[in-house]
Design an enzyme around this catalytic site. Sequence first.
Site, PDB file in Angstrom:
ATOM      1  N   ASP A 187      -1.254  -5.458  22.443  1.00  0.00           N
ATOM      2  CA  ASP A 187      -1.876  -4.149  22.603  1.00  0.00           C
ATOM      3  C   ASP A 187      -1.390  -3.256  21.471  1.00  0.00           C
ATOM      4  O   ASP A 187      -0.186  -3.064  21.290  1.00  0.00           O
ATOM      5  CB  ASP A 187      -1.508  -3.540  23.960  1.00  0.00           C
ATOM      6  CG  ASP A 187      -2.090  -2.146  24.134  1.00  0.00           C
ATOM      7  OD1 ASP A 187      -3.322  -2.024  24.208  1.00  0.00           O
ATOM      8  OD2 ASP A 187      -1.297  -1.174  24.183  1.00  0.00           O
ATOM      9  N   GLU A 271      -7.230  -7.114  20.978  1.00  0.00           N
ATOM     10  CA  GLU A 271      -8.335  -6.294  21.458  1.00  0.00           C
ATOM     11  C   GLU A 271      -9.192  -5.844  20.284  1.00  0.00           C
ATOM     12  O   GLU A 271      -8.676  -5.501  19.221  1.00  0.00           O
ATOM     13  CB  GLU A 271      -7.787  -5.080  22.209  1.00  0.00           C
ATOM     14  CG  GLU A 271      -8.845  -4.294  22.959  1.00  0.00           C
ATOM     15  CD  GLU A 271      -8.253  -3.167  23.776  1.00  0.00           C
ATOM     16  OE1 GLU A 271      -8.972  -2.576  24.591  1.00  0.00           O
ATOM     17  OE2 GLU A 271      -7.047  -2.888  23.594  1.00  0.00           O
ATOM     18  N   ASP A 352       1.561   0.325  28.177  1.00  0.00           N
ATOM     19  CA  ASP A 352       1.275  -0.591  27.073  1.00  0.00           C
ATOM     20  C   ASP A 352       1.555  -2.046  27.454  1.00  0.00           C
ATOM     21  O   ASP A 352       0.778  -2.946  27.100  1.00  0.00           O
ATOM     22  CB  ASP A 352       2.094  -0.199  25.848  1.00  0.00           C
ATOM     23  CG  ASP A 352       1.754   1.204  25.361  1.00  0.00           C
ATOM     24  OD1 ASP A 352       0.599   1.617  25.543  1.00  0.00           O
ATOM     25  OD2 ASP A 352       2.645   1.880  24.810  1.00  0.00           O
TER      26      ASP A 352
END
Length: 401
Positions: A187, A271, A352
């Site tokens: 992330d 992502e 996170d």
Amino acid sequence: MTRTVKRAFKFRFYPTDVQAAQLSRTFGCVRLVYNLALQARTEAWTQRRERVGYNATSALLTGWKKTGDLAFLNEVSSVPLQQALRHLQTAFGNFWAKRANYPSFKSKKRSRRSAEYTASAFRWRDGTLTLAKMTEPLDIVWSRPLPEGCAPSTVTVSCDAAGRWFVSLLCDDTITQTPATGRVGIDAGLDSLLTLSTGEKITNPRHERVDRQRLARAQRDLARKQKSSANRDKARIKVARIHARIADRRRDHLHKLSTRLVRENQTIVIEDLAVRNMVKNHRLACAISDAAWRQLRTMLEYKAAWHGRDLIVVDRWFPSTRLCSVCGALAERTPLHVRWWTCRCGSTHDRDVNAARNILAVGLAVTACGDGVRPQRESSRTGHSSAKQENPRATKGILVL
């Protein structure tokens, strides 16, 4: 297990005055030929609906050299000029495939100053490199050795805004693919550059902030100088050197980080981020640009291909932050300053770390179900991904980290 790949090795070199003048002249000719060919192709299509290809522009180049106004094109090597036409053909190919916008003209001030030489335009002998139209080899600083027994197939010479000269040698390199069993979800963020699904947080170095005062002072000095003066050019180079220092430190850090992630893990899940849209936030644009998430993704992509790793990109609309990694419940939206939240099941999550774990879980589910790796255009436009169309509790029991 080994794999042979094309790999570029970039070195700095220090040209003589004669070599610098010859290369600068070559850069200008390359830019001119590119712009003339682009203009010819554009006019042929707009006026006659005629599509001009590489062969036609190559014939035009031969005619340009015979004219009095462009006879100076014969003073430089013809290979970089032909390569410029090939690069233009590639740019049009990307445009027709809808991968890029229509090619634009090269600018003397803003475009990259570079020239590409193929094997017929340089001599590689006993570790020395001599370019066409030159009598002396380049004074290259060999910061690392080339792969043993290899010879460069393509040489690219460039000069950055800070006045530094670089040569890039494209060679065949053998990559040893070592086995790895790790799996990690990543992330991206600003407080922490990366948060891994293992719970590790990688600190954001904030390279731009370190030199912000020096950069501001140099930019103020530049603004006070008279335009087109020698002092202004000196001040511009000082600003460019600070920018180059920031970019070099950022690139070095991302190379080390991406190499470590690829060597330790067989499966890497990231992502899909719309960085171009995110930098429209003027409060965070500088910090987002300094983080260089897109540059890190590019490094992960080609290094994963080198080492035989699996790189999975999940949809940007997947609610990785709001989804509980324990029970699969979808929580309400929380502002960015809230870094911890508690689910209805009683689990307390770091924002996170929870997102990284969910990214890893949906990435492994994608590989297990055989779904698409990259987000589809239709799902990105409607705001729904294939993972989101399922019940959020469907991920419960698949993977608990």
